[in-house]
Design a protein around this motif. Structure first.
Motif, mmCIF file in Angstrom:
data_model
loop_
_atom_site.group_PDB
_atom_site.id
_atom_site.type_symbol
_atom_site.label_atom_id
_atom_site.label_comp_id
_atom_site.label_asym_id
_atom_site.label_seq_id
_atom_site.Cartn_x
_atom_site.Cartn_y
_atom_site.Cartn_z
ATOM 1 N N PHE A 1 0.843 -1.197 0.000
ATOM 2 C CA PHE A 1 0.000 0.000 0.000
ATOM 3 C C PHE A 1 0.877 1.245 0.000
ATOM 4 O O PHE A 1 1.791 1.366 0.812
ATOM 5 C CB PHE A 1 -0.908 0.042 1.218
ATOM 6 N N PRO A 2 0.578 2.188 -0.874
ATOM 7 C CA PRO A 2 1.326 3.449 -0.866
ATOM 8 C C PRO A 2 1.090 4.226 0.433
ATOM 9 O O PRO A 2 0.034 4.113 1.067
ATOM 10 C CB PRO A 2 0.747 4.222 -2.050
ATOM 11 N N THR A 3 2.055 5.017 0.792
ATOM 12 C CA THR A 3 1.997 5.810 2.016
ATOM 13 C C THR A 3 0.741 6.670 2.078
ATOM 14 O O THR A 3 0.082 6.748 3.118
ATOM 15 C CB THR A 3 3.247 6.703 2.127
ATOM 16 N N GLN A 4 0.385 7.296 0.963
ATOM 17 C CA GLN A 4 -0.771 8.189 0.980
ATOM 18 C C GLN A 4 -2.071 7.430 1.255
ATOM 19 O O GLN A 4 -2.989 7.962 1.880
ATOM 20 C CB GLN A 4 -0.873 9.027 -0.299
ATOM 21 N N LEU A 5 -2.159 6.178 0.847
ATOM 22 C CA LEU A 5 -3.347 5.380 1.130
ATOM 23 C C LEU A 5 -3.438 5.075 2.624
ATOM 24 O O LEU A 5 -4.507 5.207 3.231
ATOM 25 C CB LEU A 5 -3.334 4.082 0.322
ATOM 26 N N VAL A 6 -2.334 4.712 3.232
ATOM 27 C CA VAL A 6 -2.308 4.430 4.668
ATOM 28 C C VAL A 6 -2.640 5.703 5.453
ATOM 29 O O VAL A 6 -3.435 5.678 6.400
ATOM 30 C CB VAL A 6 -0.945 3.845 5.099
ATOM 31 N N GLU A 7 -2.069 6.819 5.043
ATOM 32 C CA GLU A 7 -2.334 8.092 5.728
ATOM 33 C C GLU A 7 -3.813 8.462 5.672
ATOM 34 O O GLU A 7 -4.404 8.867 6.673
ATOM 35 C CB GLU A 7 -1.491 9.210 5.116
ATOM 36 N N GLN A 8 -4.424 8.327 4.498
ATOM 37 C CA GLN A 8 -5.835 8.681 4.351
ATOM 38 C C GLN A 8 -6.745 7.680 5.053
ATOM 39 O O GLN A 8 -7.787 8.061 5.595
ATOM 40 C CB GLN A 8 -6.206 8.810 2.875
ATOM 41 N N ALA A 9 -6.375 6.408 5.051
ATOM 42 C CA ALA A 9 -7.157 5.395 5.763
ATOM 43 C C ALA A 9 -7.141 5.667 7.264
ATOM 44 O O ALA A 9 -8.108 5.364 7.962
ATOM 45 C CB ALA A 9 -6.609 3.998 5.473
#
Length: 90
Positions: free
Chosen positions: A29-37
């Motif tokens: 998972f890209p960092t931005q996906l984890v951050e937004q999740a």
């Protein structure tokens, strides 16, 4: 994946759009996906294993290694889906 930014943008803007995590291991998972999740999209991200190509046990193991907040994990793994499907008490 280049589509992740588009998916995040659309899910942020549209109330009826959710992000399904099936099809790839959480370790990718890209960092931005984890951050937004973990923040803005915590109520719009759904568990998915892509079984039989990716076993649920492997997916859950890899998901356990992510920096996902403790209060967000149950949302992604169950509560968001029950809400989306109308199975949760409002």
């Amino acid at each position: 994946m280049p589509w992740v930014d588009a998916a995040i943008s659309i899910a942020t803007h549209k109330a009826n759009v959710w992000i399904d995590l099936s099809g790839w291991s959480p370790k990718y998972f890209p960092t931005q996906l984890v951050e937004q999740a973990n923040s803005l999209l915590r109520h719009k991200v759904l568990f998915g294993s892509d079984f039989p190509l990716l076993a649920p046990e492997r997916w859950l193991h890899d998901f356990g290694q992510l920096d996902i907040k403790d209060d967000v994990r149950p949302l992604i793994l169950k509560r968001n889906a029950t809400t989306l499907l109308g199975l949760a008490a409002q």
